[in-house]
Design a protein around this motif. Structure first.
Motif, short mmCIF file in Angstrom:
data_model
loop_
_atom_site.label_atom_id
_atom_site.label_comp_id
_atom_site.label_asym_id
_atom_site.label_seq_id
_atom_site.Cartn_x
_atom_site.Cartn_y
_atom_site.Cartn_z
N THR A 21 30.75 35.01 -4.86
CA THR A 21 32.11 35.21 -5.37
C THR A 21 33.18 34.98 -4.31
O THR A 21 34.37 35.07 -4.61
CB THR A 21 32.27 36.64 -5.92
OG1 THR A 21 32.01 37.59 -4.87
CG2 THR A 21 31.32 36.88 -7.08
N THR A 60 37.02 32.82 -4.47
CA THR A 60 37.21 32.39 -5.86
C THR A 60 38.68 31.99 -6.04
O THR A 60 39.59 32.75 -5.70
CB THR A 60 36.86 33.51 -6.84
OG1 THR A 60 35.47 33.83 -6.70
CG2 THR A 60 37.14 33.09 -8.28
N ARG A 73 29.95 28.55 -5.76
CA ARG A 73 29.72 28.04 -7.11
C ARG A 73 30.08 26.56 -7.20
O ARG A 73 29.39 25.78 -7.86
CB ARG A 73 30.56 28.85 -8.10
CG ARG A 73 30.52 28.35 -9.55
CD ARG A 73 29.11 28.34 -10.09
NE ARG A 73 28.49 29.65 -9.94
CZ ARG A 73 27.17 29.83 -9.97
NH1 ARG A 73 26.35 28.80 -10.11
NH2 ARG A 73 26.68 31.05 -9.84
N SER A 82 34.30 29.93 -7.35
CA SER A 82 34.17 30.30 -5.94
C SER A 82 33.71 29.10 -5.12
O SER A 82 33.30 28.06 -5.67
CB SER A 82 33.15 31.43 -5.79
OG SER A 82 31.84 30.95 -6.07
#
Length: 211
Positions: free
Chosen positions: A204, A207, A84, A81
């Motif tokens: 998320t 992603t 991330r 994501s």
């Protein structure tokens, strides 16, 4: 890399290092480009050929890029994501004691000089805002968000907040004279705490599904 390019890079590095030394010693506003050129043993025009404005000597566009967050997210792999990608990059830079994250030796003297110079402090603030704006544009395009959809901008703002908060913590501890290893340990702990507070929607969002 050819000899000419190596000489060019050596010149750029010498000018930047000389300028930074003078700025730290005397203050950013007290040093002129002419003085930087003289101390670097180059012509004034040579300095301007490599650094468009004086602030670029401290915050070169190649290192202090408004596209930093967007570039990190754009380069993420499949199944990763946007948040991330940035969290992982920040962790890697902290673990490597990267200059990009402010953990290089001597930064404790450089940061106060930067914050004391109004044009540099303003540039840092503008840079953070531009990073968020460019990331929001990228997320809007990647998710095919409808016009007026606030979510890409909100997610970009949260990611930008993480980035800014981490830099602020590192800067505060650097100015206080803490050792880079201790700063890195504290920064990693802060990053863990921040991640624990981010919602699943942020963690998320966007992603990547393609390779």
């Amino acid at each position: 890399m050819g000899l000419r390019e190596r000489k060019k890079q050596d010149t750029v590095r010498r000018i930047a290092e000389t300028a930074l030394r003078l700025f730290v010693e005397r203050g950013f506003d007290a040093v002129t480009i002419a003085e930087v050129a003289e101390a670097s043993d180059v012509a004034v025009n040579t300095v301007y050929n490599h650094f468009r404005v004086k602030e670029d000597l401290v915050l070169p566009p190649s290192e202090a890029s408004a596209g930093r967050l967007a570039e990190i997210v754009r380069a993420r792999g499949r199944g990763v994501s946007a948040a991330r990608a940035v969290l992982d990059r920040l962790r890697g830079e902290i673990e490597q004691r990267s200059r990009t994250i402010g953990l290089s030796p001597g930064f404790g003297r450089v940061l106060p000089m930067m914050l004391a110079a109004p044009t540099l402090a303003a540039r840092l603030q503008d840079l953070g805002q531009q990073m968020v704006a460019e990331l929001a544009d990228l997320l809007t395009a990647e998710t095919d968000a409808a016009q007026g959809d606030p979510v890409p901008g909100l997610v970009a703002a949260q990611i930008g907040w993480v980035h800014s908060l981490l830099y602020g913590e590192i800067g505060k501890r650097t100015v206080a004279g803490e050792r880079p290893d201790d700063i890195a340990e504290a920064a990693l702990s802060l990053l863990d705490a921040i991640e624990g507070l981010l919602s699943d929607q942020v963690l998320t969002y966007a992603t990547r599904k393609d390779a």
